[in-house]
Design a protein around this motif. Structure first.
Motif, PDB file in Angstrom:
ATOM      1  N   GLU A 140       0.841  -1.205   0.000  1.00  0.00           N
ATOM      2  CA  GLU A 140       0.000   0.000   0.000  1.00  0.00           C
ATOM      3  C   GLU A 140       0.869   1.245   0.000  1.00  0.00           C
ATOM      4  N   ARG A 141       1.915   1.244   0.820  1.00  0.00           N
ATOM      5  CA  ARG A 141       2.837   2.377   0.866  1.00  0.00           C
ATOM      6  C   ARG A 141       3.498   2.595  -0.500  1.00  0.00           C
ATOM      7  N   LEU A 142       3.912   1.517  -1.120  1.00  0.00           N
ATOM      8  CA  LEU A 142       4.606   1.618  -2.402  1.00  0.00           C
ATOM      9  C   LEU A 142       3.713   2.169  -3.510  1.00  0.00           C
ATOM     10  N   LEU A 143       2.417   1.947  -3.407  1.00  0.00           N
ATOM     11  CA  LEU A 143       1.480   2.436  -4.427  1.00  0.00           C
ATOM     12  C   LEU A 143       0.797   3.742  -4.038  1.00  0.00           C
ATOM     13  N   SER A 144       1.131   4.273  -2.881  1.00  0.00           N
ATOM     14  CA  SER A 144       0.401   5.437  -2.365  1.00  0.00           C
ATOM     15  C   SER A 144       0.555   6.693  -3.221  1.00  0.00           C
ATOM     16  N   THR A 145       1.554   6.767  -4.068  1.00  0.00           N
ATOM     17  CA  THR A 145       1.706   7.945  -4.930  1.00  0.00           C
ATOM     18  C   THR A 145       0.758   7.926  -6.113  1.00  0.00           C
ATOM     19  N   LEU A 146       0.113   6.786  -6.354  1.00  0.00           N
ATOM     20  CA  LEU A 146      -0.814   6.669  -7.488  1.00  0.00           C
ATOM     21  C   LEU A 146      -2.244   6.912  -7.036  1.00  0.00           C
ATOM     22  N   SER A 147      -2.992   7.610  -7.863  1.00  0.00           N
ATOM     23  CA  SER A 147      -4.421   7.792  -7.596  1.00  0.00           C
ATOM     24  C   SER A 147      -5.143   6.476  -7.886  1.00  0.00           C
ATOM     25  N   THR A 148      -6.384   6.400  -7.475  1.00  0.00           N
ATOM     26  CA  THR A 148      -7.190   5.211  -7.741  1.00  0.00           C
ATOM     27  C   THR A 148      -7.281   4.943  -9.236  1.00  0.00           C
ATOM     28  N   SER A 149      -7.495   5.969 -10.032  1.00  0.00           N
ATOM     29  CA  SER A 149      -7.606   5.761 -11.483  1.00  0.00           C
ATOM     30  C   SER A 149      -6.259   5.365 -12.090  1.00  0.00           C
ATOM     31  N   GLU A 150      -5.162   5.908 -11.565  1.00  0.00           N
ATOM     32  CA  GLU A 150      -3.834   5.501 -12.049  1.00  0.00           C
ATOM     33  C   GLU A 150      -3.554   4.035 -11.713  1.00  0.00           C
ATOM     34  N   ARG A 151      -3.938   3.621 -10.512  1.00  0.00           N
ATOM     35  CA  ARG A 151      -3.762   2.214 -10.132  1.00  0.00           C
ATOM     36  C   ARG A 151      -4.565   1.308 -11.053  1.00  0.00           C
ATOM     37  N   THR A 152      -5.820   1.695 -11.300  1.00  0.00           N
ATOM     38  CA  THR A 152      -6.689   0.890 -12.153  1.00  0.00           C
ATOM     39  C   THR A 152      -6.115   0.793 -13.564  1.00  0.00           C
ATOM     40  N   GLY A 153      -5.667   1.900 -14.100  1.00  0.00           N
ATOM     41  CA  GLY A 153      -5.086   1.897 -15.437  1.00  0.00           C
ATOM     42  C   GLY A 153      -3.811   1.065 -15.502  1.00  0.00           C
ATOM     43  N   LEU A 154      -2.975   1.200 -14.498  1.00  0.00           N
ATOM     44  CA  LEU A 154      -1.739   0.429 -14.452  1.00  0.00           C
ATOM     45  C   LEU A 154      -2.045  -1.059 -14.333  1.00  0.00           C
ATOM     46  N   GLU A 155      -2.977  -1.407 -13.468  1.00  0.00           N
ATOM     47  CA  GLU A 155      -3.359  -2.814 -13.286  1.00  0.00           C
ATOM     48  C   GLU A 155      -3.860  -3.400 -14.603  1.00  0.00           C
ATOM     49  N   ARG A 156      -4.710  -2.672 -15.310  1.00  0.00           N
ATOM     50  CA  ARG A 156      -5.248  -3.168 -16.589  1.00  0.00           C
ATOM     51  C   ARG A 156      -4.151  -3.306 -17.641  1.00  0.00           C
ATOM     52  N   GLY A 157      -3.285  -2.316 -17.709  1.00  0.00           N
ATOM     53  CA  GLY A 157      -2.203  -2.371 -18.678  1.00  0.00           C
ATOM     54  C   GLY A 157      -1.241  -3.516 -18.396  1.00  0.00           C
ATOM     55  N   LEU A 158      -0.898  -3.717 -17.131  1.00  0.00           N
ATOM     56  CA  LEU A 158      -0.002  -4.807 -16.772  1.00  0.00           C
ATOM     57  C   LEU A 158      -0.649  -6.165 -17.002  1.00  0.00           C
ATOM     58  N   LEU A 159      -1.962  -6.261 -16.748  1.00  0.00           N
ATOM     59  CA  LEU A 159      -2.677  -7.502 -17.023  1.00  0.00           C
ATOM     60  C   LEU A 159      -2.630  -7.828 -18.512  1.00  0.00           C
ATOM     61  N   ALA A 160      -2.873  -6.846 -19.343  1.00  0.00           N
ATOM     62  CA  ALA A 160      -2.832  -7.074 -20.797  1.00  0.00           C
ATOM     63  C   ALA A 160      -1.432  -7.508 -21.228  1.00  0.00           C
ATOM     64  N   LEU A 161      -0.408  -6.854 -20.686  1.00  0.00           N
ATOM     65  CA  LEU A 161       0.966  -7.215 -21.024  1.00  0.00           C
ATOM     66  C   LEU A 161       1.290  -8.628 -20.523  1.00  0.00           C
ATOM     67  N   ALA A 162       0.897  -8.942 -19.303  1.00  0.00           N
ATOM     68  CA  ALA A 162       1.146 -10.278 -18.752  1.00  0.00           C
ATOM     69  C   ALA A 162       0.468 -11.348 -19.603  1.00  0.00           C
ATOM     70  N   ARG A 163      -0.778 -11.107 -19.999  1.00  0.00           N
ATOM     71  CA  ARG A 163      -1.492 -12.074 -20.827  1.00  0.00           C
ATOM     72  C   ARG A 163      -0.816 -12.278 -22.171  1.00  0.00           C
ATOM     73  N   SER A 164      -0.226 -11.218 -22.697  1.00  0.00           N
ATOM     74  CA  SER A 164       0.446 -11.358 -23.987  1.00  0.00           C
ATOM     75  C   SER A 164       1.674 -12.270 -23.889  1.00  0.00           C
ATOM     76  N   PHE A 165       2.223 -12.412 -22.699  1.00  0.00           N
ATOM     77  CA  PHE A 165       3.361 -13.301 -22.462  1.00  0.00           C
ATOM     78  C   PHE A 165       2.921 -14.652 -21.904  1.00  0.00           C
ATOM     79  N   GLY A 166       1.630 -14.782 -21.637  1.00  0.00           N
ATOM     80  CA  GLY A 166       1.122 -16.029 -21.075  1.00  0.00           C
ATOM     81  C   GLY A 166       1.523 -16.244 -19.629  1.00  0.00           C
ATOM     82  N   VAL A 167       1.707 -15.136 -18.906  1.00  0.00           N
ATOM     83  CA  VAL A 167       2.076 -15.259 -17.480  1.00  0.00           C
ATOM     84  C   VAL A 167       1.008 -14.657 -16.593  1.00  0.00           C
TER      85      VAL A 167
END
Length: 167
Positions: A140-167
């Motif tokens: 939580e501390r490590l992500l505290s600089t991100l807003s809720t919308s930034e976290r959501t966008g980052l989570e979605r983007g990382l999920l898409a990238l992870a899926r593209s690698f099959g991980v």
């Protein structure tokens, strides 16, 4: 005059490549380079908390994997290796260390007398409960600089990238 944030190292590197190789588009480095640097920094920050509990990253992962199974669950060494995404040899070394520390035990399997199951001991369960609480507070501390919308966008983007690698 506008207040612009200072350039980071990734921007400097991209600028250097643009100068040296104008025929290439170096902008993917703005994402990949930053991801790599952030991943290294995150590992340092995460392992610092594990060390406060006398654990390395691998030992924390084994204890957390066993704990999140619920109840008095025990896993085979192969299941532990699969769930922690390491080789069976690496999983065995982690389990050996945790057995020596008294945090896990090997039990005979009820189905096969030759195979063993790995389970948390009461002290292992208490340790991972305490360490995981600290781990979540640290994340939580490590992500505290991100807003809720930034976290959501980052989570979605990382999920898409992870899926593209099959991980």
């Amino acid at each position: 005059m506008t207040n612009q944030a200072p350039r980071d190292r990734a921007e400097e590197i991209v600028e250097q490549w643009r100068r040296e190789r104008p025929d290439l588009d170096p902008t993917p480095f703005l994402v990949i380079g930053r991801l790599h640097r952030v991943a290294n920094a995150l590992t340092t920050e995460l392992t610092r908390v594990y060390a406060e509990y006398g654990l390395g990253e691998g030992e924390f992962d084994v204890l957390a994997t066993l704990r999140r199974q619920g109840g008095d669950c025990a896993l085979t060494p192969s299941d532990l290796a699969d769930q922690t995404v390491v080789t069976s040899g690496a999983a065995t070394k982690r389990v050996d260390r945790l057995v020596a520390l008294g945090y896990v035990e090997r039990r005979p399997s009820g189905h096969d007398g030759r195979s063993r199951l790995v389970a948390l001991t009461p002290s292992g369960r208490a340790l991972i409960d305490e360490a995981f609480t600290a781990h979540m507070a640290n994340e939580e501390r490590l992500l505290s600089t991100l807003s809720t919308s930034e976290r959501t966008g980052l989570e979605r983007g990382l999920l898409a990238l992870a899926r593209s690698f099959g991980v």
